[in-house]
Enzyme design. Sequence first.
Site, PDB file in Angstrom:
ATOM      1  CG  ASN A   9      25.216 -11.307 115.534  1.00  0.00           C
ATOM      2  OD1 ASN A   9      25.852 -10.351 115.110  1.00  0.00           O
ATOM      3  ND2 ASN A   9      25.755 -12.491 115.771  1.00  0.00           N
ATOM      4  CG  HIS A  11      29.473  -8.535 113.992  1.00  0.00           C
ATOM      5  ND1 HIS A  11      30.447  -7.987 113.203  1.00  0.00           N
ATOM      6  CD2 HIS A  11      29.868  -8.351 115.266  1.00  0.00           C
ATOM      7  CE1 HIS A  11      31.399  -7.491 113.956  1.00  0.00           C
ATOM      8  NE2 HIS A  11      31.068  -7.701 115.224  1.00  0.00           N
ATOM      9  CE  LYS A  12      24.104 -14.967 113.429  1.00  0.00           C
ATOM     10  NZ  LYS A  12      22.989 -15.721 114.017  1.00  0.00           N
ATOM     11  CG  ASP A  73      20.291 -21.532 113.986  1.00  0.00           C
ATOM     12  OD1 ASP A  73      20.422 -20.728 114.927  1.00  0.00           O
ATOM     13  OD2 ASP A  73      20.594 -22.732 114.101  1.00  0.00           O
ATOM     14  CB  SER A  74      24.908 -19.453 111.037  1.00  0.00           C
ATOM     15  OG  SER A  74      24.990 -18.418 111.998  1.00  0.00           O
ATOM     16  CG  PHE A 156      30.613 -12.563 114.313  1.00  0.00           C
ATOM     17  CD1 PHE A 156      30.513 -12.300 112.956  1.00  0.00           C
ATOM     18  CD2 PHE A 156      29.801 -13.545 114.868  1.00  0.00           C
ATOM     19  CE1 PHE A 156      29.617 -13.011 112.163  1.00  0.00           C
ATOM     20  CE2 PHE A 156      28.888 -14.258 114.075  1.00  0.00           C
ATOM     21  CZ  PHE A 156      28.803 -13.982 112.723  1.00  0.00           C
ATOM     22  CE1 TYR A 158      33.589 -21.450 118.315  1.00  0.00           C
ATOM     23  CE2 TYR A 158      31.540 -20.898 117.182  1.00  0.00           C
ATOM     24  CZ  TYR A 158      32.200 -21.437 118.267  1.00  0.00           C
ATOM     25  OH  TYR A 158      31.479 -21.965 119.309  1.00  0.00           O
ATOM     26  CG  ASP A 159      34.579 -14.596 111.362  1.00  0.00           C
ATOM     27  OD1 ASP A 159      34.100 -15.630 110.877  1.00  0.00           O
ATOM     28  OD2 ASP A 159      34.053 -13.480 111.243  1.00  0.00           O
ATOM     29  CG  HIS A 184      28.488 -19.545 106.780  1.00  0.00           C
ATOM     30  ND1 HIS A 184      29.627 -18.764 106.814  1.00  0.00           N
ATOM     31  CD2 HIS A 184      27.893 -19.359 107.988  1.00  0.00           C
ATOM     32  CE1 HIS A 184      29.722 -18.163 107.987  1.00  0.00           C
ATOM     33  NE2 HIS A 184      28.679 -18.506 108.714  1.00  0.00           N
TER      34      HIS A 184
HETATM   35  P1  IMP Z   1      23.100 -18.377 115.988  1.00  0.00           P
HETATM   36  O1  IMP Z   1      22.971 -18.522 114.505  1.00  0.00           O
HETATM   37  O2  IMP Z   1      22.764 -16.997 116.431  1.00  0.00           O
HETATM   38  O3  IMP Z   1      22.444 -19.452 116.744  1.00  0.00           O
HETATM   39  O4  IMP Z   1      24.631 -18.487 116.378  1.00  0.00           O
HETATM   40  C1  IMP Z   1      25.553 -18.889 115.493  1.00  0.00           C
HETATM   41  C2  IMP Z   1      26.914 -18.961 116.170  1.00  0.00           C
HETATM   42  O5  IMP Z   1      27.765 -19.606 115.221  1.00  0.00           O
HETATM   43  C3  IMP Z   1      27.538 -17.593 116.437  1.00  0.00           C
HETATM   44  O6  IMP Z   1      27.360 -17.189 117.747  1.00  0.00           O
HETATM   45  C4  IMP Z   1      28.999 -17.849 116.146  1.00  0.00           C
HETATM   46  O7  IMP Z   1      29.589 -18.424 117.280  1.00  0.00           O
HETATM   47  C5  IMP Z   1      28.955 -18.912 115.067  1.00  0.00           C
HETATM   48  N1  IMP Z   1      28.982 -18.307 113.730  1.00  0.00           N
HETATM   49  C6  IMP Z   1      27.989 -18.272 112.811  1.00  0.00           C
HETATM   50  N2  IMP Z   1      28.362 -17.618 111.694  1.00  0.00           N
HETATM   51  C7  IMP Z   1      29.626 -17.223 111.934  1.00  0.00           C
HETATM   52  C8  IMP Z   1      30.565 -16.490 111.137  1.00  0.00           C
HETATM   53  O8  IMP Z   1      30.313 -16.024 110.013  1.00  0.00           O
HETATM   54  N3  IMP Z   1      31.759 -16.293 111.708  1.00  0.00           N
HETATM   55  C9  IMP Z   1      32.094 -16.756 112.936  1.00  0.00           C
HETATM   56  N4  IMP Z   1      31.266 -17.425 113.730  1.00  0.00           N
HETATM   57  C10 IMP Z   1      30.023 -17.665 113.216  1.00  0.00           C
END
Ligand code: IMP
Length: 202
Positions: A9, A11-12, A73-74, A156, A158-159, A184
């Site tokens: 990702n 963006h992350k 993981d988020s 990105f 749910y922002d 977070h």
């Molecule tokens: P993972 O951490 O890659 O398993 O996915 C986390 C998912 O949570 C992402 O695909 C987003 O749908 C959502 N998510 C996590 N952090 C954010 C954020 O900062 N903004 C918006 N959506 C987020």
Amino acid sequence: MKLYFASGNAHKAAELQGLATVERLAVEIVSVRAVGGMPPVVEDAGTFVGNARKKARALKTKLPAEAWALADDSGLCVDALDGAPGVESAYYAGAQSDGAANLRKLVETMRGVPEAKRGAHFVCVLLLAGPVGKELVFEGRCDGRLLDEPRGGAGFGYDPLFVPAGNERSFAELADEVKAKLSHRARAWAQLAAWVRTRGEQ
Ligand code: IMP
């Protein structure tokens, strides 16, 4: 200090590198692409920490023993949905779903839920896996509420639906620098940064 980041990702990765740069922390976030990718990971641990651990350990198999892997993981936990989508946030609308489909599903699921019951929070776990099996966990949380309709074009996932506590604008309407202070991910990162600094002083 190089941290090999167990995520595709962009963006992350950009958010994390931005945080390091703003804080003048001597950390370089290195993409998994630099090591030719990582083995696929099924995110089925059922907890943010468990999933982050699986990702960090998978990447670790591709790195020299002394290297540090960083996994994230988020997700978004919605009060009215008993914490869903939570660890399933990335797949809320189905295994093949993308951010837009997940967002649409949440908008529909929350349709008609009154203002007072629209509380939600984001969670981010950052997990470092280093030499000799050493693992460190840093967790951050950002409370807020969900709008009725998405607003804003930045960010990105749910922002566009999430308004952090104390704000009127969604994460997707706020400038990157503002999200970078409240999110977070920023809160988990602040703890990780404190650990990196302590380590530098040893
Ligand atoms: P993972 O951490 O890659 O398993 O996915 C986390 C998912 O949570 C992402 O695909 C987003 O749908 C959502 N998510 C996590 N952090 C954010 C954020 O900062 N903004 C918006 N959506 C987020």
